[in-house]
Design a protein around this motif. Structure first.
Motif, mmCIF file in Angstrom:
data_model
loop_
_atom_site.group_PDB
_atom_site.id
_atom_site.type_symbol
_atom_site.label_atom_id
_atom_site.label_comp_id
_atom_site.label_asym_id
_atom_site.label_seq_id
_atom_site.Cartn_x
_atom_site.Cartn_y
_atom_site.Cartn_z
ATOM 1 N N GLN A 132 19.717 8.869 -1.367
ATOM 2 C CA GLN A 132 18.521 8.058 -1.148
ATOM 3 C C GLN A 132 17.674 8.606 -0.010
ATOM 4 O OE1 GLN A 132 18.126 5.461 -3.197
ATOM 5 N NE2 GLN A 132 16.297 4.482 -2.382
ATOM 6 N N ARG A 133 18.316 9.177 1.008
ATOM 7 C CA ARG A 133 17.572 9.660 2.177
ATOM 8 C C ARG A 133 16.634 10.812 1.811
ATOM 9 N NH1 ARG A 133 22.746 11.603 2.649
ATOM 10 N NH2 ARG A 133 22.966 13.897 2.819
ATOM 11 N N ASN A 134 17.009 11.632 0.838
ATOM 12 C CA ASN A 134 16.137 12.739 0.435
ATOM 13 C C ASN A 134 14.919 12.237 -0.335
ATOM 14 O OD1 ASN A 134 17.813 14.537 1.661
ATOM 15 N ND2 ASN A 134 18.735 15.337 -0.220
ATOM 16 N N ARG A 135 15.113 11.193 -1.146
ATOM 17 C CA ARG A 135 13.957 10.594 -1.809
ATOM 18 C C ARG A 135 13.033 9.932 -0.790
ATOM 19 N NH1 ARG A 135 17.075 7.171 -6.228
ATOM 20 N NH2 ARG A 135 18.938 7.973 -5.208
ATOM 21 N N GLN A 136 13.634 9.379 0.254
ATOM 22 C CA GLN A 136 12.830 8.786 1.317
ATOM 23 C C GLN A 136 12.022 9.856 2.048
ATOM 24 O OE1 GLN A 136 12.359 5.618 1.877
ATOM 25 N NE2 GLN A 136 11.005 5.967 3.634
ATOM 26 N N LYS A 137 12.611 11.020 2.252
ATOM 27 C CA LYS A 137 11.890 12.110 2.920
ATOM 28 C C LYS A 137 10.723 12.599 2.056
ATOM 29 C CE LYS A 137 15.718 13.818 5.758
ATOM 30 N NZ LYS A 137 16.664 14.937 5.993
ATOM 31 N N LEU A 138 10.928 12.623 0.741
ATOM 32 C CA LEU A 138 9.827 12.994 -0.155
ATOM 33 C C LEU A 138 8.696 11.987 -0.046
ATOM 34 C CD1 LEU A 138 8.561 14.655 -2.432
ATOM 35 C CD2 LEU A 138 9.916 13.318 -4.068
ATOM 36 N N LEU A 139 9.047 10.713 0.009
ATOM 37 C CA LEU A 139 8.025 9.669 0.162
ATOM 38 C C LEU A 139 7.281 9.821 1.481
ATOM 39 C CD1 LEU A 139 6.659 7.055 -0.781
ATOM 40 C CD2 LEU A 139 8.562 5.789 0.251
ATOM 41 N N GLU A 140 8.011 10.077 2.560
ATOM 42 C CA GLU A 140 7.374 10.238 3.873
ATOM 43 C C GLU A 140 6.463 11.458 3.887
ATOM 44 O OE1 GLU A 140 10.639 10.473 6.526
ATOM 45 O OE2 GLU A 140 11.119 8.314 6.441
ATOM 46 N N PHE A 141 6.886 12.522 3.207
ATOM 47 C CA PHE A 141 6.062 13.727 3.157
ATOM 48 C C PHE A 141 4.718 13.440 2.485
ATOM 49 C CE2 PHE A 141 4.698 17.409 0.589
ATOM 50 C CZ PHE A 141 4.458 18.328 1.599
ATOM 51 N N ILE A 142 4.740 12.741 1.345
ATOM 52 C CA ILE A 142 3.495 12.451 0.628
ATOM 53 C C ILE A 142 2.639 11.462 1.404
ATOM 54 C CG2 ILE A 142 2.537 11.467 -1.491
ATOM 55 C CD1 ILE A 142 4.968 12.538 -2.977
ATOM 56 N N MET A 143 3.272 10.423 1.941
ATOM 57 C CA MET A 143 2.507 9.384 2.635
ATOM 58 C C MET A 143 1.934 9.863 3.963
ATOM 59 S SD MET A 143 4.367 5.746 1.801
ATOM 60 C CE MET A 143 2.894 4.913 2.392
ATOM 61 N N SER A 144 2.460 10.965 4.489
ATOM 62 C CA SER A 144 1.897 11.488 5.746
ATOM 63 C C SER A 144 0.448 11.921 5.572
ATOM 64 C CB SER A 144 2.743 12.665 6.233
ATOM 65 O OG SER A 144 2.612 13.789 5.363
ATOM 66 N N PHE A 145 0.046 12.249 4.323
ATOM 67 C CA PHE A 145 -1.327 12.675 4.069
ATOM 68 C C PHE A 145 -2.263 11.488 3.807
ATOM 69 C CE2 PHE A 145 1.344 16.229 2.645
ATOM 70 C CZ PHE A 145 0.775 17.277 3.354
ATOM 71 N N MET A 146 -1.692 10.312 3.594
ATOM 72 C CA MET A 146 -2.502 9.154 3.212
ATOM 73 C C MET A 146 -3.028 8.425 4.432
ATOM 74 S SD MET A 146 -0.300 7.491 0.077
ATOM 75 C CE MET A 146 -1.502 6.154 -0.066
ATOM 76 N N VAL A 147 -4.272 7.983 4.325
ATOM 77 C CA VAL A 147 -4.876 7.140 5.352
ATOM 78 C C VAL A 147 -4.862 5.715 4.820
ATOM 79 C CG1 VAL A 147 -6.920 6.692 6.747
ATOM 80 C CG2 VAL A 147 -6.340 9.036 6.092
ATOM 81 N N LEU A 148 -4.027 4.877 5.401
ATOM 82 C CA LEU A 148 -3.852 3.516 4.894
ATOM 83 C C LEU A 148 -4.818 2.552 5.579
ATOM 84 C CD1 LEU A 148 0.039 3.470 4.794
ATOM 85 C CD2 LEU A 148 -1.542 3.925 2.921
#
Length: 851
Positions: free
Chosen positions: A835-851
């Motif tokens: 699960q932690r690797n899927r979480q890292k993938l999510l964090e990688f993509i969301m780092s580019f997003m401006v919320l």
């Protein structure tokens, strides 16, 4: 029947006045234009809402977003002529770049193809004016001798086809010689081959081409305001036809009208009609006969459609030899590399099956050379209107004669604005192949190699060197299968990139983009007009062309009218001004997104830098810095982050040619923002006090090394890159620059939201599951988020985003895929099982997003 429908319409519409698009005197600053564009006082049925005296070189309104953000440094460009688009690559095809071009070509200006009067014929007088369409069509140079002869017999008598027939006839038993094979079985297979060729071979009729040309003049004038082409581009195509070589036209594919549009334009300029490769889904009774008479030939959308799923070698041989025979007889071809119409408004990925046949024909010396012509096509509004049904996940409806007839009647009741067709510069396929075989090209990185080191930095042995050569013997030999595959893939990418860059930006593209990503909550009409004016200047300044001209007030109202129910107009009490808001319904947002994507390729590189800027800044603030000012950003770190985002979104668009290094392209984009003043180079004293944090140093080691901007053409003795040190940047804090950065970040917002939502959905993955079922579930999840108003961008739920997200996940190793019959089974890979690797993938993509 279709022709009868068209002709009947002519008698009903023969007395109508067909008007061209509004062009006032201000359009002259864009270069030479055709007099056919000049309007009369009665033109433009849309109300004029003029609020200021606007000139191309001057605007007296208050500072707007784009003008203040980027245009101050290039005020001298405001009265420039139109850029000339579509030049071929100077690295891969330098000789072709010089052969078909001269300095006078850009100045030839535009022409409206469907504006025909007596001056376009040899005759003058009242009768010539009345029958100018008939006279014009009759004078076109088209005759039977232009087209291929004895195609069917030549194909059947080819040795490759003969061998395929014998092999198929002897398939139940072991393949044997001709004498051992049952003659009855061979004759049966020959009948099958002849039947296939009846569908595949076109039987061109010059008389029907003339009749269709006359009908299309009437029809196009009824539902298009104009069809613009550049005279200089046509001159280059004419020069290519004089080389006595086959020409391959490769247009982008946005609408069913593309098939007729290109043939019609070539016919109007006395250029031989091409043979058009069409999917067999259009092989409809009566209609298919018309298509074949106009040069269309039908091919399977999937070559291997035999009941048992095996490769159909007979069909492949017939298709290969058919294309080879057309090239041998110096015929022109029209191939749609995308394979199907784009449902997103962006250029889709290449399907290079037919292109590989053309390349193989060149390798086998069937023709001494082939000239490649990418073609860009832009519509104010496509005749289909939109693809909302398919983007909402509904299956595509099969074409039928009734649906075609119904579509024709629907078109006659509407107006679809302007069309722009751009022919890119022809280039030699032989020259391209030779250049690729002579220069060493690094082995391309897979997405897994490029992205996993950045997503999962703790994984060992993931660092790859982008500069390594392919470790295959004779990898640059044209007989090598790996080189052949790489060559064809790069060629297809080259063509689509050039065709997409040639596509003009239309008025509906700009208005839809502004409403979605600048004024999503609505804006006054006057403010929208000001931003429209500045944005079209930005497009021109980036060497992309426009598919419209005229006063911005009129053009904006024209675009709003064409966008129809996607835009809401209300009248405010303040100054009696119109207030414009985009519709918030899911179909309306999907449609606006489709047209907005027509301008995305202009700003895509800057948008990637803007999102990467946010990722770098947020990481520095989250992890802290080692004594450095948090406002300072490493340029090298920013470029590497931008490169990783380019890889992540590589299935959505292409930011560079295959012959370019993606890091260099990102570096140039950063330099462009520095030139605009949006990024500022830190003072020398500030830079000396900065040292990269430990986190940044570790991150930098996870991407390919070394980072070098030196091109192959530079002198080997140059000290470029040897003394080069990293540069630190600051972001301008002016309000205009901050607003512009926000606008760029919003352009990629829907993509990043779709990808991040797809990763969240993967968290609950329970596999294995078929890919088609998984796509449906994921799409329902995204639609549900939108319906519940959870999604920031409703357009993130389009089906095209779902397909591309799953494709990326397969390529970076999130999913393992196995084939079972005709379906693909997905299951989580061991890498992303934790699960932690899927979480890292999510964090990688969301780092580019401006919320």
């Amino acid at each position: 029947m279709c022709v009868c429908i068209y002709v009947c319409y002519y008698f009903a519409a023969s007395d109508l006045q067909f008007n061209s698009w509004v062009m006032d005197e201000t359009a002259l600053s864009l270069g030479t234009i055709d007099v056919s564009y000049l309007s009369t006082s009665a033109e433009c049925s849309i109300s004029r809402c003029k609020h200021s005296s606007e000139e191309w070189g001057e605007c007296n309104s208050r500072p707007t977003l784009f003008r203040s953000a980027t245009l101050k440094w290039k005020e001298t460009l405001l009265s420039r002529k139109r850029p000339f688009v579509g030049r071929c690559c100077y690295v891969c095809t330098p000789q072709s770049r010089d052969n078909f071009f001269n300095a006078s070509i850009p100045s030839l200006g535009l022409r409206n193809v469907i504006y025909i009067n007596e001056t376009h014929t040899r005759y003058r007088g009242w009768l010539a004016r009345r029958f100018c369409y008939v006279l014009f069509v009759q004078e076109r140079d088209v005759h039977k001798g232009m087209f291929a002869k004895n195609l069917t017999e030549n194909v059947l008598n080819n040795s490759r086809v003969q061998k395929a027939i014998v092999d198929e006839a002897s398939e139940p038993s072991a393949p044997g010689s001709f004498a051992q094979t049952d003659l009855k079985a061979i004759n049966k297979v020959k009948k099958k081959a002849r039947k296939i060729l009846q569908e595949m071979v076109a039987n061109v009729s010059p008389a029907l081409i003339r009749l269709t040309g006359w009908v299309l003049l009437k029809l196009f004038n009824s539902f298009f305001w104009n069809i613009q082409i550049h005279r200089g581009q046509i001159e280059m195509v004419k020069a290519a036809t004089e080389m006595n070589l086959p020409l391959i036209f490769l247009p982008v594919h946005k609408s069913h009208i593309d098939y007729l549009l290109l043939t019609f334009i070539l016919f109007c300029h006395n250029i031989k009609a091409p043979y058009i490769a069409a999917g067999n889904n259009l092989n409809i009774p009566i209609f298919s006969t018309l298509i074949r008479k106009l040069g269309g030939f039908f091919i399977r959308r999937k070559l291997d459609q035999s009941p048992d799923g095996r490769k159909d070698f007979l069909y492949r041989a017939l298709l290969y030899v058919h294309i080879e025979e057309l090239l041998r007889q110096q015929q022109f071809l029209e191939i749609f590399l995308e394979g199907t119409r784009s449902r997103s408004g962006k250029t889709s990925g290449a399907r290079a099956g037919l292109l590989s046949v053309v390349v193989d024909a060149l390798f086998s010396n069937a023709t001494p050379d082939v000239l490649i012509i990418p073609v860009g096509i832009s519509y104010d509004r496509i005749i289909e209107g939109h693809y909302n049904s398919e983007q909402l996940g509904k299956p595509k409806k099969n074409e039928s004669l009734w649906s075609i007839a119904r579509g024709v009647f629907r078109m006659l009741r509407k107006n679809y604005g302007c069309v722009r067709v751009d022919f890119a510069q022809p280039f030699s396929l032989k020259e391209y192949v030779n250049s690729q075989s002579q220069k060493p090209v690094p082995a391309p990185l897979s997405l897994e190699q490029a992205l996993l080191p950045a997503i999962l930095p703790s994984r060992p042995n993931d660092t790859v060197d982008e500069g390594t050569e392919a470790s295959l013997p004779n990898s640059r030999d044209i007989t090598s299968e790996p080189f052949r595959r790489e060559l064809i893939a790069n060629l297809a990418e080259h063509i689509l990139f050039t065709a997409n860059k040639s596509c003009a930006v239309m008025s509906t593209h700009i208005v839809a983009c502004l409403l979605l990503y600048r004024h999503r909550q609505g804006t006054d009409l006057s403010r929208l007009v000001e931003d429209f004016f500045s944005m079209k200047e930005e497009v021109l300044a980036r060497d992309f062309d426009l598919g419209f001209s005229g006063n911005s007030d009129d053009v904006v109202m024209h675009a709003i009218h064409l966008l129809g129910n996607c835009v809401n107009i209300t009248n405010t009490s303040r100054n009696n001004e119109f207030f414009i808001t985009p519709s918030t319904t899911i179909p309306a947002v999907f449609e606006l997104n489709f047209y907005s994507n027509g301008v995305l390729h202009v700003f895509i590189k800057e948008a990637i830098i803007a999102c990467s800027l946010h990722a770098v800044q947020s990481r520095r603030y989250r992890n802290g810095t080692s004594g450095a000012s948090p406002s300072l950003i490493s340029q090298e770190h920013l470029v590497r982050k931008a490169a990783s985002l380019c890889y992540l979104l590589s299935n959505e668009f292409t930011v560079s040619l295959p012959c370019q290094v993606i890091y260099q392209v990102c570096h140039e984009s950063v330099e462009r923002l520095i030139q605009y003043g949006i990024l500022l180079v830190a003072e020398q004293d500030d830079q000396e006090d900065v040292s990269p944090s430990l986190t940044e140093q570790q991150w930098d080691k996870k991407l390919p090394e070394p980072l070098s901007w030196r091109s192959d053409e530079e002198d080997e003795d140059s000290d470029f890159g040897e003394e080069q040190r990293d540069c630190y940047l600051k972001v301008s804090q002016s309000q205009e620059h901050q607003q512009y950065i926000t606008f760029l970040q919003r352009l990629l917002g829907p993509l990043l939201e779709a990808y991040s939502s797809a990763v969240i959905f993967v968290h609950n993955f329970s596999g294995p599951v078929s890919e088609s079922e998984y796509l449906q579930k994921l799409h329902r999840h995204l639609i549900s988020r939108t319906e519940k108003n959870v999604a920031v961008y409703a357009e993130s739920a389009t089906y095209s985003h779902v397909k591309n997200a799953v494709k990326v996940f397969k390529e970076i190793g999130v999913f393992n895929q196995t084939k079972q019959r005709r379906d693909t089974i997905l299951e989580l890979s061991t890498t992303f099982l934790p699960q932690r690797n899927r979480q890292k993938l999510l964090e990688f993509i969301m780092s580019f997003m401006v919320l």
